[in-house]
Design a protein around this motif. Structure first.
Motif, short mmCIF file in Angstrom:
data_model
loop_
_atom_site.label_atom_id
_atom_site.label_comp_id
_atom_site.label_asym_id
_atom_site.label_seq_id
_atom_site.Cartn_x
_atom_site.Cartn_y
_atom_site.Cartn_z
N LEU A 115 -8.30 9.07 3.90
CA LEU A 115 -9.50 8.46 3.34
C LEU A 115 -10.40 8.70 4.62
CD1 LEU A 115 -8.10 4.85 2.55
CD2 LEU A 115 -8.47 7.11 1.25
N LEU A 116 -11.50 9.65 4.19
CA LEU A 116 -12.04 10.59 5.22
C LEU A 116 -13.57 10.25 4.94
CD1 LEU A 116 -12.01 12.51 7.61
CD2 LEU A 116 -12.11 14.36 6.14
N GLY A 117 -14.37 10.02 6.05
CA GLY A 117 -16.05 10.08 5.57
C GLY A 117 -16.44 8.87 6.41
N SER A 118 -17.74 8.47 5.76
CA SER A 118 -18.63 7.62 6.44
C SER A 118 -18.26 6.47 6.94
CB SER A 118 -19.81 7.52 5.65
OG SER A 118 -20.50 8.70 5.13
N PRO A 119 -18.36 5.82 8.09
CA PRO A 119 -18.21 4.49 8.40
C PRO A 119 -18.74 3.40 7.67
CG PRO A 119 -20.06 5.28 9.72
CD PRO A 119 -19.61 6.37 8.91
N GLY A 120 -18.13 2.42 7.67
CA GLY A 120 -18.85 1.18 6.70
C GLY A 120 -18.41 1.17 5.44
N THR A 121 -17.60 2.26 5.01
CA THR A 121 -17.14 2.22 3.67
C THR A 121 -15.90 1.55 3.08
OG1 THR A 121 -16.19 4.39 4.10
CG2 THR A 121 -18.14 4.48 3.34
N GLY A 122 -15.37 0.85 4.19
CA GLY A 122 -14.13 -0.08 3.68
C GLY A 122 -12.85 0.62 3.71
N LYS A 123 -12.66 1.97 4.52
CA LYS A 123 -11.66 2.69 4.47
C LYS A 123 -10.34 1.99 4.96
CE LYS A 123 -13.42 5.97 6.71
NZ LYS A 123 -14.74 5.56 7.14
N SER A 124 -10.46 1.36 6.34
CA SER A 124 -9.32 0.70 6.90
C SER A 124 -9.12 -0.57 5.87
CB SER A 124 -9.74 0.29 8.12
OG SER A 124 -9.93 1.36 8.98
N PHE A 125 -10.00 -1.18 5.44
CA PHE A 125 -9.74 -2.44 4.51
C PHE A 125 -9.02 -1.92 3.31
CE2 PHE A 125 -10.81 -5.76 1.54
CZ PHE A 125 -10.65 -6.79 2.21
N VAL A 126 -9.40 -1.05 2.57
CA VAL A 126 -8.66 -0.68 1.45
C VAL A 126 -7.13 -0.17 1.64
CG1 VAL A 126 -10.65 -0.61 0.06
CG2 VAL A 126 -9.73 1.44 1.12
N ALA A 127 -7.14 0.49 2.88
CA ALA A 127 -5.92 0.96 3.13
C ALA A 127 -4.79 -0.24 3.62
CB ALA A 127 -5.96 1.71 4.36
N MET A 128 -5.48 -1.08 4.27
CA MET A 128 -4.49 -2.26 4.45
C MET A 128 -4.37 -3.23 3.63
SD MET A 128 -3.55 -2.71 7.72
CE MET A 128 -3.24 -4.21 8.03
N TYR A 129 -5.28 -3.41 2.56
CA TYR A 129 -5.17 -4.24 1.47
C TYR A 129 -4.04 -3.65 0.62
CZ TYR A 129 -5.84 -6.21 -2.97
OH TYR A 129 -6.12 -6.92 -4.49
N LYS A 130 -4.16 -2.29 0.20
CA LYS A 130 -3.10 -1.86 -0.81
C LYS A 130 -1.65 -1.93 -0.15
CE LYS A 130 -3.76 -0.72 -4.43
NZ LYS A 130 -3.46 -1.57 -5.51
N ALA A 131 -1.73 -1.44 1.22
CA ALA A 131 -0.34 -1.48 1.85
C ALA A 131 0.25 -2.76 2.22
CB ALA A 131 -0.64 -1.01 3.41
N LEU A 132 -0.51 -3.98 2.26
CA LEU A 132 -0.16 -5.12 2.44
C LEU A 132 0.29 -5.86 0.83
CD1 LEU A 132 -2.45 -6.89 5.12
CD2 LEU A 132 0.22 -6.62 4.98
N GLU A 133 -0.48 -5.48 -0.18
CA GLU A 133 -0.20 -5.92 -1.36
C GLU A 133 0.97 -5.67 -1.93
OE1 GLU A 133 -2.88 -5.76 -5.38
OE2 GLU A 133 -2.52 -3.93 -4.51
N GLU A 134 1.57 -4.15 -1.56
CA GLU A 134 2.58 -3.63 -2.08
C GLU A 134 3.99 -4.20 -1.37
OE1 GLU A 134 4.51 0.36 -4.05
OE2 GLU A 134 3.13 0.71 -2.14
N VAL A 135 3.83 -4.12 0.18
CA VAL A 135 4.93 -4.60 0.79
C VAL A 135 5.21 -6.29 0.45
CG1 VAL A 135 5.48 -5.17 3.52
CG2 VAL A 135 4.48 -3.12 2.72
N MET A 136 4.17 -7.06 0.30
CA MET A 136 4.33 -8.36 0.14
C MET A 136 4.87 -8.71 -1.22
SD MET A 136 1.72 -10.38 2.62
CE MET A 136 2.62 -11.75 2.62
N SER A 137 4.63 -7.64 -2.26
CA SER A 137 5.07 -7.99 -3.60
C SER A 137 6.57 -8.10 -3.73
CB SER A 137 4.40 -7.01 -4.64
OG SER A 137 5.07 -5.63 -4.15
N LYS A 138 6.98 -8.85 -4.85
CA LYS A 138 8.51 -9.01 -4.91
C LYS A 138 9.06 -7.68 -5.51
CE LYS A 138 8.29 -13.97 -6.08
NZ LYS A 138 8.55 -15.10 -7.00
N ASP A 139 10.35 -7.36 -4.92
CA ASP A 139 11.16 -6.40 -5.70
C ASP A 139 10.58 -4.89 -5.23
OD1 ASP A 139 12.92 -8.15 -6.73
OD2 ASP A 139 11.78 -8.23 -8.51
N ASN A 140 9.99 -4.90 -4.15
CA ASN A 140 9.10 -3.75 -3.57
C ASN A 140 10.13 -2.95 -2.61
OD1 ASN A 140 8.34 -3.47 -0.58
ND2 ASN A 140 8.07 -5.64 -1.21
#
Length: 256
Positions: A63-88
């Motif tokens: 994820l590359l580009g402008s600041p303030g676009t939510g790059k870190s947020f969406v990366a953390m969100y998808k990572a945590l969503e998968e890691v915390m889901s059952k049977d992952n």
């Protein structure tokens, strides 16, 4: 050839071990559970593209580009969503940050873990938003869901069964970036996030950002996928967006 003129970092072997110590178990009453996590939908077209890329099985993403676009947020969100889901298949989210900060604060009092606390603030904020609890990040660290590590401590290890989020990678040297990507072990995936306009290495005569070279190599690999965020994707605030657009018009933003 070794560079004997490199400044010492002030980092001790004991400090590195601090990052690898198992955290004490958190009590059941305070545990963060998967259903505590809020659901978010993409706010921009490029966020949507990343969500689809991740859900489609991407395992080497940038994820590359402008600041303030939510790059870190969406990366953390998808990572945590998968890691915390059952049977992952994943056991943890591993956040990797550049050791450049330890070069700046190497001689301040405290262990490396204590020195690095300030650099975990973005992820504390993200987790607070995702779970509606100010202690969410600390609890997830204690539960073993999140692990924070700097490039100082990453050499010689293999990161298996993990979703790795490499943040602020524009402030990593070529050696750091190549070291990080070669730590990816069995059943792991990796997400890089960066913005060439926020390179902390410009003030150092000892280091240079390796992002450009890293991208040149990665773009030749079939597994590599990237999303380029533009000023149109900025969601932080209208002031941030207007400022970045004004800089862009004046040619003050480096190309990604």
């Amino acid at each position: 050839m070794p560079n004997n003129n490199r400044k010492p970092t002030g980092v001790r072997a004991d400090d590195i071990e601090d990052q690898l110590v198992e955290k004490p178990a958190v009590s059941n009453a305070l545990r963060i559970k998967p259903d505590h996590m809020k659901k978010f939908t993409p706010l921009t077209e490029n966020q949507r593209i990343f969500f689809e890329m991740y859900d489609g099985g991407g395992y080497f993403m940038f994820l590359l580009g402008s600041p303030g676009t939510g790059k870190s947020f969406v990366a953390m969100y998808k990572a945590l969503e998968e890691v915390m889901s059952k049977d992952n298949p994943f056991k943890q989210v591993v956040i990797v940050r550049s050791a450049v900060q330890t070069r700046d604060v190497g001689f301040l009092p405290g262990s490396l873990e204590e020195k690095n606390e300030i650099y975990q603030l973005p992820y504390i904020e993200i987790c607070t938003t995702l779970f509606g609890r100010s202690d969410a990040y600390q609890r997830l660290v204690e539960q073993g869901v999140i692990r924070f590590i700097t490039t100082t401590a990453i050499r010689g290890i293999s990161i298996d069964d993990s979703v790795i989020v490499v943040d602020e990678c524009q402030s990593m040297s070529w050696h750091e970036l190549s070291t990080v990507v070669t730590r990816v072990g069995h059943r792991s995936k990796i997400i890089f996030s960066g913005d060439r306009g926020q390179n902390d290495l410009i003030k150092s005569k000892y280091d240079q950002s390796g992002l450009g070279q890293f991208l040149n190599v990665s773009r030749t690999m079939s597994a590599f996928q990237e999303v380029i965020f533009t000023p149109d994707d900025i969601i932080r605030s209208s002031l941030t967006r207007d400022f970045i657009i004004a800089c862009d018009k004046l040619g003050l933003l480096p190309g990604n």
